[in-house]
Design a protein around this motif. Structure first.
Motif: not given
Ligand code: SF4
Ligand code: SF4
Length: 459
Positions: A64, A66-68
């Motif tokens: 979850s 971000s931008q992983r």
């Protein structure tokens, strides 16, 4: 007087004490008899399902972020611990392969791999398994890493532990010394007597002798002589892995495109993944991160405090401390953990391409560059930390101490003073594996991060 010379025909002292290729008979078990194990009534299935849930919850948390990077999907799969990789290792065993576990970063993977055996590093991060070990360890105040690792074997909950033909146990601290000793009740163990002072020819010679014993045992286990070519292939394989990890660190230094929690995960999966496939996947991840950098993408605001994580090892899936840091809008940009970057720094450097030359290079690599607090005086650790702080533009250091880890607790006090002189704030946090202290640690870490933010604003 030569104190280590042996009379003709005299056996090595360690050989006299241990027979690390055969299991102890029930009557020879010293700590964990079958009766004790039965009386404990360990609920294996419940423990296993709690462990699996713990991993899945943590993976969900990571997914979850971000931008992983999408390439992390590969590592998530290996991180499942009981899944794909465990099945591969089982197939390797079924086909006649040998599995050699290790308990610390002082065990040379290059030599195990050169013997044809599969090296796996086996420290446990599961709080679910610490319970059974408490019965054996009592109030000795040992660290949760050791309790959890012993409990994992007692509960027979690690597929990797179960498949081990030999366990190699270095002796950097009291806890690891006793862990190796107690584990002999379950699995053949070879204790590696690690010199705690690196300087001096005698210490180096003693370490070389320990590695020599390891090589003998591996050859006995696999029935195969380790040849020059095997050493060369194996050293080069690990050099490629180290080089891929260095590239990952380089891109991390240049742009905020990788979560610290992911970097820790990638590093740690090198413990039990197929090292060549791991290397290929690190390259894929690096390529994706470079692309993100070119497109100007970042995972977090550039106002987020840049944190370095140091201290006692942090073992998957116990990501409590890294989770708290990054959930508090800070970014772990670097670490000096033996469970991450320290384990993948300093590849073996070979000066002479003979078998002896390569073995000597391995002997040196696994002793001299290591900055584990078990060494004295260990001034290299301070230099290493300061260099990394400069390289990664670190704004605050969080020094994690596992409860009972005296070596890191002692270093924490000294290092705090050194960093304060350099104007780098450091916060020491002591923790157990349990999650009960999550909120309390979070509150204290948030206060520290606020202080780091205030300091950044002033500058
Ligand atoms: S701190 Fe040192 S002794 Fe402890 S696990 Fe790390 S390398 Fe091993
Ligand atoms: S965390 Fe500390 S006490 Fe525990 S095994 Fe590592 S060095 Fe020893």
């Amino acid at each position: 007087m030569n104190l280590i010379s042996k009379k003709k025909g005299e056996k090595n002292v360690q050989d006299e004490k241990l027979n690390p290729l055969s299991s102890l008979k029930a009557s020879e078990k010293r700590y964990v008899s079958d009766k004790i194990l039965n009386n404990l009534g360990i609920k294996k299935e419940q423990t296993l399902s709690a462990m699996k849930k713990f991993i899945e919850d943590e993976i969900k948390k990571l997914q979850s972020m971000s931008q992983r990077a999408q390439s992390m999907a590969y590592f998530d799969d290996i991180a499942r611990y009981f899944g794909t990789r465990a099945e591969e290792v089982a197939k390797f065993k079924d086909a006649g392969g040998h599995v050699v576990g290790s308990l610390c970063m002082f065990v040379p993977n290059e030599i195990i791999a050169a013997s044809g055996a599969l090296p796996l590093r086996l420290g446990s991060g599961f709080h679910e398994t610490a319970g059974p070990a408490n019965v054996i360890l009592g109030d000795a105040g040992l660290c949760p890493l050791v309790k959890s690792t012993l409990g994992m074997r007692m509960a027979a909950c690690s597929p990797y532990f179960e498949m081990c033909d030999l366990l190699v146990a270095p002796t950097p601290c009291d806890a690891k010394l006793k862990l190796g000793e107690i584990l002999q009740d379950f699995v053949p163990v070879l204790m590696l007597n690690l010199p705690r002072i690196k300087s001096g020819a005698v210490n180096r010679r003693q370490w070389a002798e320990e590695i020599g014993i390891l090589m003998d045992k591996l050859e006995l286990l696999t029935g195969k002589k380790i040849k020059r070519k095997d050493m060369k292939v194996s050293i080069e394989k690990y050099q490629r892995a180290y080089s891929a990890y260095r590239e990952l660190m380089n891109i991390r230094r240049e742009a905020d495109v990788l979560w610290g929690r992911d970097a820790l995960l990638v590093a740690q999966l090198s413990y039990y993944d197929d090292i060549e496939r791991w290397t290929q996947n690190v390259h894929k991840l690096v390529a994706e991160l470079k692309q993100m950098k070119e497109e100007g993408k970042t995972i977090i605001s550039d106002e987020a405090p840049r944190i370095m994580l140091a201290g006692s090892p942090i073992i998957w899936p116990n990501w409590k401390i890294p989770d708290i840091i990054e959930e508090s809008d800070a970014l772990i940009v670097a670490d000096e953990l033996c469970s991450a970057t320290r384990a993948l720094s300093n590849p073996v450097v070979v000066d002479e391409n003979t078998k002896r030359g390569m073995i000597d290079a391995v002997i040196e690599r696994y002793l001299f560059p290591c900055t584990c607090p078990c060494f004295s005086p260990n001034l290299e650790r301070d230099d290493n930390l300061l260099n990394r702080i400069r390289d990664y533009k670190v704004q605050g250091v969080i020094f994690h101490v596992l409860k009972g880890c005296h070596l890191n607790a002692l270093d924490a006090t000294r290092i705090k003073g050194i960093l304060e002189e350099e104007g780098i704030p450091m916060f020491t946090i002591e923790s157990e594996y349990v999650m009960g202290d999550y909120q309390q640690i979070k509150l204290r870490l948030e206060a520290f991060l606020e202080m780091v933010r205030a300091q950044i604003d002033i500058i």
